[in-house]
Motif scaffolding. Sequence first.
Motif, PDB file in Angstrom:
ATOM      1  N   UNK A 107     -94.625  45.772  38.589  1.00  0.00           N
ATOM      2  CA  UNK A 107     -93.959  44.473  38.549  1.00  0.00           C
ATOM      3  C   UNK A 107     -93.080  44.285  37.317  1.00  0.00           C
ATOM      4  N   UNK A 108     -92.973  45.302  36.485  1.00  0.00           N
ATOM      5  CA  UNK A 108     -92.128  45.210  35.290  1.00  0.00           C
ATOM      6  C   UNK A 108     -90.679  45.603  35.556  1.00  0.00           C
ATOM      7  N   UNK A 109     -90.393  46.688  36.306  1.00  0.00           N
ATOM      8  CA  UNK A 109     -88.986  47.056  36.547  1.00  0.00           C
ATOM      9  C   UNK A 109     -88.197  45.904  37.171  1.00  0.00           C
ATOM     10  N   UNK A 110     -87.025  45.658  36.640  1.00  0.00           N
ATOM     11  CA  UNK A 110     -86.103  44.634  37.147  1.00  0.00           C
ATOM     12  C   UNK A 110     -86.602  43.206  36.917  1.00  0.00           C
ATOM     13  N   UNK A 159     -89.389  33.386  23.796  1.00  0.00           N
ATOM     14  CA  UNK A 159     -87.967  33.101  23.866  1.00  0.00           C
ATOM     15  C   UNK A 159     -87.509  33.020  25.308  1.00  0.00           C
ATOM     16  N   UNK A 160     -86.487  32.214  25.552  1.00  0.00           N
ATOM     17  CA  UNK A 160     -86.031  32.030  26.931  1.00  0.00           C
ATOM     18  C   UNK A 160     -85.306  33.271  27.443  1.00  0.00           C
ATOM     19  N   UNK A 161     -85.783  33.780  28.556  1.00  0.00           N
ATOM     20  CA  UNK A 161     -85.153  34.911  29.238  1.00  0.00           C
ATOM     21  C   UNK A 161     -85.667  34.928  30.659  1.00  0.00           C
ATOM     22  N   UNK A 162     -85.037  35.713  31.497  1.00  0.00           N
ATOM     23  CA  UNK A 162     -85.493  35.817  32.885  1.00  0.00           C
ATOM     24  C   UNK A 162     -86.927  36.344  32.938  1.00  0.00           C
ATOM     25  N   UNK A 163     -87.235  37.368  32.140  1.00  0.00           N
ATOM     26  CA  UNK A 163     -88.569  37.974  32.231  1.00  0.00           C
ATOM     27  C   UNK A 163     -89.650  37.044  31.703  1.00  0.00           C
ATOM     28  N   UNK A 164     -89.349  36.257  30.656  1.00  0.00           N
ATOM     29  CA  UNK A 164     -90.372  35.371  30.113  1.00  0.00           C
ATOM     30  C   UNK A 164     -90.675  34.213  31.067  1.00  0.00           C
ATOM     31  N   UNK A 165     -89.651  33.748  31.781  1.00  0.00           N
ATOM     32  CA  UNK A 165     -89.873  32.676  32.749  1.00  0.00           C
ATOM     33  C   UNK A 165     -90.647  33.199  33.959  1.00  0.00           C
ATOM     34  N   UNK A 166     -90.494  34.491  34.251  1.00  0.00           N
ATOM     35  CA  UNK A 166     -91.192  35.092  35.400  1.00  0.00           C
ATOM     36  C   UNK A 166     -92.575  35.634  35.030  1.00  0.00           C
ATOM     37  N   UNK A 167     -92.873  35.750  33.771  1.00  0.00           N
ATOM     38  CA  UNK A 167     -94.131  36.363  33.344  1.00  0.00           C
ATOM     39  C   UNK A 167     -95.363  35.706  33.974  1.00  0.00           C
ATOM     40  N   UNK A 211     -92.394  38.650  40.907  1.00  0.00           N
ATOM     41  CA  UNK A 211     -91.234  38.653  40.012  1.00  0.00           C
ATOM     42  C   UNK A 211     -90.353  37.422  40.257  1.00  0.00           C
ATOM     43  N   UNK A 212     -90.952  36.407  40.812  1.00  0.00           N
ATOM     44  CA  UNK A 212     -90.230  35.190  41.176  1.00  0.00           C
ATOM     45  C   UNK A 212     -90.777  34.035  40.343  1.00  0.00           C
TER      46      UNK A 212
END
Length: 580
Positions: A107-110, A159-167, A211-212
């Motif tokens: 679930x980490x890639x992309x 910090x705000x990023x796509x991955x942190x919001x999806x974590x 990842x959503x």
Amino acid sequence: MSLPKSVGSWLLFLLGLLFIGVAAFIDHSQYQTILQLEKGTDLEWGPALFRGLMLLHGTVLIAVVLLRARFEDPVRATDENESPNFSLSRAEVVFLLVLTLVATALRIPNLDSPLWVDEVLTLVDFVRAPWGEVISSFPNQNQHMLYTISAKISSTVFGESAWSVRLPAVLFGVGSLWALYLLCRKLIGVPAAMLGSVLMMVSYHHVWFSQNARGYTGLLLFSILATWIWLEALERGSWKLWVVYSLLVAFGMWVHMTMAFVLAGHGAAFLAGLFLESFRIGRHYLQQDGLRRAFVKPVVAWLIAVSVTLQLYALALPEFFAAALHEESRNSIWTDPSWVVGEIVRAFDIGAGGIIVVSAGLAFLGLGLASLFRKNRHAAILMVFSPFVSGAVMLMAGHNLFPRFFFFAAGFAILIVLEGASVVAGLAARAVGIVYSNEQLPSLMWAALIVLMILVSSTTVPKNYYLPKQDFPSAYDYVEENRADGDEVVAVSIAGNMYSKYFGPDWLQAENVEDLKKIQTEHKKLWLVYTLSPEIKAFHPEMWKIIESDYVVVMSFPGTLNGGEVVVSRRQDEGDNERK
């Protein structure tokens, strides 16, 4: 009546006093200041409900501590001796740890790929909002409150990023594998639990939703856990288990209110058991006073779940009833049940193989449900009732039938498929056994079938990595690289909302056909970007007619969201329109 004796009792007693104090000393007018809301924000009757529930919960906690001995369960000692076996063997612990590592790695890639529509709205409208607004606002159904809180914590820490919001979705998703293991372990055994959790781990849809940046994996987690504890509580009758069940339901509701359908499934199975002995499970059903005891505890647990849910949502409920509850879904392909089936098939993206896989899955579901119904009617009805009622309610309401609204039942579906595979393996072994007799043959064939499912499903997982869910940035870069001097760009409807809020605030935005006509009058050389055409066709049909007649598609940027292509088009000149 006696004073608390244990540390736990004292903590509950003090918590009850705190609740009563909050209810008594913080009045309605102070909530706006405490939550740091903008002047003029009216919470209406939310603070009154919040205070009333705080008073109720505080009083109940103190009463439970002080009067505990009077209401002690007469079979409590027996219950403690027959408490559920939550312990795991060393092999199971090793398996679950490996499962966790592999699932996390998948679930980490992309994970840091561009956000799609619903994720952008979650980030911009809720995660970025002040804390007071997060817990007191519910303007639309995109608010998954517990997920919003989790994502806000994650983006604050990392910090705000796509991955942190999806974590949080990743963590909820991995947690749901543990939950499925526990439920399968209880109903169909350890080998099935291991294979079932691996099957869900390599499910395309499970990876996609993990990842959503939405609450669906959280809803899945609490749906499975609550069902597992529900079955344990019915069998053991322990008040502690019933309280845990109540809290799991409340937290599931805090993620997404469709948790109510899971609760409805539990209720339907329970009511069936009250009147039909074949639907009953648990020792208490069989005691002389079993029906009375069985009735009281679940009802109390449901009341606790409802009151805690109301407490969690109290400050936001006025806005929910005024706005979010009345969101409109207009007639489109999204309201067509056949579209849902098509989306599931298209997710496999392996041509005719996808149809074969889905057809086989439906066959396994049917056989598995029939088998489970014979073995454990209570479990069978609660697993089927929830998604069935969910779909029926949305159909009657004319609501969009997005596959994500049924994702909470993914764990139930996998368990039933495992049971169906057992039936198929038994039939096949019986046929083979005519010429070859082996007692282990059905089990070996069943395991082989599940392993084959795992291998087929695992081939779909990489599809999550090739593309983002929606590719708004690539569309933006393409237009900016190719637009000439004097060209203007307009993003319409949902795409306009996305670019104005997040991806390209310098572009023009047309929310409706009037906006588009005005922009076309002012700018002759025009690029137009749109996405999710069914929404435009349903809500802005006149705008769609203009797009079809006046614009030509020059590029389309696909994503893993089926039908979510970001389409770039250019306005045709008058000569082209005349020739057309």
